[in-house]
Design an enzyme around this catalytic site. Structure first.
Site, PDB file in Angstrom:
ATOM      1  N   SER A 264       0.835  -1.198   0.000  1.00 29.21           N
ATOM      2  CA  SER A 264       0.000   0.000   0.000  1.00 29.21           C
ATOM      3  C   SER A 264       0.868   1.245   0.000  1.00 29.21           C
ATOM      4  O   SER A 264       2.079   1.182   0.226  1.00 29.21           O
ATOM      5  CB  SER A 264      -0.897   0.006   1.228  1.00 29.21           C
ATOM      6  OG  SER A 264      -0.138   0.377   2.363  1.00 29.21           O
ATOM      7  N   LYS A 265       0.222   2.355  -0.235  1.00 28.53           N
ATOM      8  CA  LYS A 265       0.913   3.646  -0.241  1.00 28.53           C
ATOM      9  C   LYS A 265       1.649   3.835   1.075  1.00 28.53           C
ATOM     10  O   LYS A 265       2.758   4.330   1.121  1.00 28.53           O
ATOM     11  CB  LYS A 265      -0.134   4.743  -0.447  1.00 28.53           C
ATOM     12  CG  LYS A 265       0.388   6.122  -0.150  1.00 28.53           C
ATOM     13  CD  LYS A 265      -0.690   7.141  -0.247  1.00 28.53           C
ATOM     14  CE  LYS A 265      -0.539   8.287   0.725  1.00 28.53           C
ATOM     15  NZ  LYS A 265       0.729   8.475   1.385  1.00 28.53           N
ATOM     16  N   ARG A 266       1.001   3.406   2.163  1.00 33.53           N
ATOM     17  CA  ARG A 266       1.613   3.582   3.482  1.00 33.53           C
ATOM     18  C   ARG A 266       2.942   2.819   3.635  1.00 33.53           C
ATOM     19  O   ARG A 266       3.852   3.286   4.301  1.00 33.53           O
ATOM     20  CB  ARG A 266       0.634   3.166   4.586  1.00 33.53           C
ATOM     21  CG  ARG A 266       0.110   4.375   5.344  1.00 33.53           C
ATOM     22  CD  ARG A 266      -1.156   4.065   6.073  1.00 33.53           C
ATOM     23  NE  ARG A 266      -2.269   3.925   5.131  1.00 33.53           N
ATOM     24  CZ  ARG A 266      -3.113   2.908   5.094  1.00 33.53           C
ATOM     25  NH1 ARG A 266      -2.982   1.911   5.923  1.00 33.53           N
ATOM     26  NH2 ARG A 266      -4.097   2.886   4.224  1.00 33.53           N
ATOM     27  N   ASP A 269       5.626   4.990   2.232  1.00 37.22           N
ATOM     28  CA  ASP A 269       5.985   6.091   3.147  1.00 37.22           C
ATOM     29  C   ASP A 269       6.838   5.554   4.284  1.00 37.22           C
ATOM     30  O   ASP A 269       7.839   6.132   4.681  1.00 37.22           O
ATOM     31  CB  ASP A 269       4.730   6.728   3.763  1.00 37.22           C
ATOM     32  CG  ASP A 269       3.860   7.375   2.700  1.00 37.22           C
ATOM     33  OD1 ASP A 269       4.376   7.604   1.600  1.00 37.22           O
ATOM     34  OD2 ASP A 269       2.673   7.631   2.975  1.00 37.22           O
TER      35      ASP A 269
END
Ligand code: GLU
Length: 513
Positions: A264-266, A269
């Site tokens: 996921s995008k997380r 990050d």
């Protein structure tokens, strides 16, 4: 019988930036098409207008172009089967829904959203949390199967809002062969009466998707695993229309680097790597970083994605897009999820950086300098790139690690200074400077020969003296061949740096004392 010409499509919904998983789906479609001499099509599935995100369409198109996997046909690319955006095809879908009604394979449903919520709530109270509109419950609902023909007629005439639902029969096994997963069989008792046409006059994804695949003569549907649960309905719909279904291939998920679950995008990050092809700024001004802006080359990016789920069956890892097109087979795509490995991603970029000529790298470096308003170099960039490329993963590494080619040396690595710069080093370096001044052909080889002669005469070891010479020319404790650095800097600059360096270091040392 002659084989149909292969036509495949990538059909994203423009609801935000394309995730790497989406680009991989596009890539596999592209490769499959090229492998079979077919067409690769981009279709935008934007029937859910509540999820429209401005800029997403352009983002998808730009991402594909950047990766070098431009469609042959589709939204933004033209073609004979357009429009390629479902909202612009709106008028085409209704007749197909009407046809299913006429054939008794679909029905009108008049239930309001409130009534549906109430039904779900009641079921929950009775211990059934997953209420569905299906072959059993439909008889208690307001639809053209449960209401009288007159009432249905009346409601339609009055303009009561309705949706059109598929009439899933009871207890039928829907079977299809997925190229990656093998035979899939689902009993209709586990499927609900999905909405095909909404009260806002738009088809749902399911109807639009199969009508378009049919009208665009799609032969193979290659898409993410998350669409596997929809496939039995799609197969059923093809059958209901009396159409031959395309072949299906559902691609495995891309998993987090460090645990179970979808990437996921997380995760990006959290672990510091991009999850999107290009930078994307969302409506809150939050920036999601892209592969392009992070310094990845498009050919490396494509190679990374190709290996997330596919492999050639041997040890080879580096493939150009063209080589991938030749080698790619859906049969070699695995069923299980592919773990994303950020270090491997960097490794690929490094390989592609090394493969580039010094000239290409110099051009890229020049662009990087321009785009970031950085200091230009008084030295030739080609030899700088040639020298620095072995240690660099990204273009920016050439600039950052080779900062001494782009500006003065004003700092000296403290560790090297304290460990290597001895009492007599300044004198020794001054002596070496005098020799260096007399080198007539100032090439890496000749500087190296002179330096080694000097050390031998002094009965010193290279390891004790070379770091000090490096410190004077570059300010840092390690790097590529120092003699090549000296050649690039040229004699005058070396002399200047050495004189200045010895002076500055003497000053530093005297302050310390
Ligand atoms: N619109 C779907 C998506 O957003 C496409 C699924 C398919 O390829 O059939 O991924």
């Amino acid at each position: 019988m002659s084989e149909k010409k292969v036509r495949v499509r990538f059909a994203p919904s423009p609801t935000g930036p394309l995730h790497v998983g989406g680009v991989r789906t596009a890539l596999y479609n592209y490769l499959f098409a090229k492998h079979h001499g077919g067409q690769f099509i981009l279709r935008l599935e934007d029937t859910d207008q509540t999820r429209f995100v401005p800029g997403a369409e352009e983002y998808i198109i730009e991402s594909l172009k950047w990766a070098g996997i431009s469609p042959d046909e589709g939204q933004g690319f033209g073609g004979e089967y357009g429009p390629y955006k479902q909202s612009e095809r709106k008028a085409m879908y209704k007749p197909y829904a009407d046809q299913l009604i006429a054939d008794g394979k679909a029905y009108y449903a008049f239930d309001t959203p409130e009534e549906l919520d109430q039904m779900r709530e009641n079921a929950k109270q009775m211990g059934m949390p997953n209420w569905q509109y299906n072959s059993i419950t439909r008889s208690n609902m307001k639809n053209s199967l449960s209401l009288s023909a007159e009432e249905v007629e009346e409601r339609l005439k009055k303009g009561d809002p309705y949706v059109i639902r598929i009439k899933m029969p009871r207890d039928l096994d829907i079977k299809f062969e997925d190229t990656i997963r093998g035979w899939v069989s689902v009993n209709t008792n586990n499927l609900d009466d999905k909405v095909l046409f909404k009260s806002d006059g738009m088809p749902t994804y399911h109807l639009a998707n199969i009508v378009d695949d049919r009208l665009m003569e799609i032969t193979h549907v290659i898409r993410g695993e998350e669409w596997l649960p929809s496939a039995p309905l799609h197969v059923f719909l093809y059958d209901a229309f009396g159409w031959e279904a395309p072949k299906f291939a559902h691609l495995p998920l891309i998993l987090k680097p460090d645990g179970p679950g979808k990437l996921s995008k997380r995760d990006g990050d959290r672990l510091g790597f991009p999850v999107f092809p290009l930078n994307w700024t969302n409506s809150d001004g939050e920036i999601y970083s892209g592969y392009k802006e992070s310094g990845y080359f498009p050919d490396a990016f494509v190679n990374i994605l190709a290996f997330l789920g596919w492999n050639p069956g041997d040890e080879r890892e580096l493939f150009t897009l063209e080589e991938l097109s030749t080698e790619f087979k859906l049969e070699r795509v695995g069923k299980s999820g592919a773990k994303f490995d950020p270090d491997k991603a960097k490794w690929y970029n490094q390989q592609y950086l090394r493969k580039r000529s010094a000239k290409e790298l110099a051009d890229l470096l020049q662009t990087y300098i321009g785009e970031n308003n950085l200091k230009t170099s008084p030295f030739e960039l080609e030899p700088v790139c040639e020298l620095m490329k072995e240690r660099a993963t990204f273009i920016k590494d050439i600039y950052e690690d080779g900062h001494y080619f782009f500006g003065e040396v004003d700092k000296y690595d403290e560790k090297t200074l304290s460990k290597k710069w001895k009492e007599n080093t300044s004198a020794l370096m001054s002596e070496w400077l005098e020799i260096l001044k007399n080198i007539s052909s100032f090439k890496a080889d000749s500087v190296e020969t002179e330096f080694k002669d000097f050390i031998t005469k002094k009965e010193l070891g290279l390891g004790g003296v070379l770091p000090n010479f490096r410190l004077l020319l570059t300010g840092v404790g390690s790097g590529p061949s120092l003699f090549s650095i000296a050649e690039i800097l040229g004699k005058d600059e070396c002399i200047k740096r050495m004189e200045l360096g010895i002076e500055k270091i003497n000053e530093l040392k005297s302050q310390e004392a």
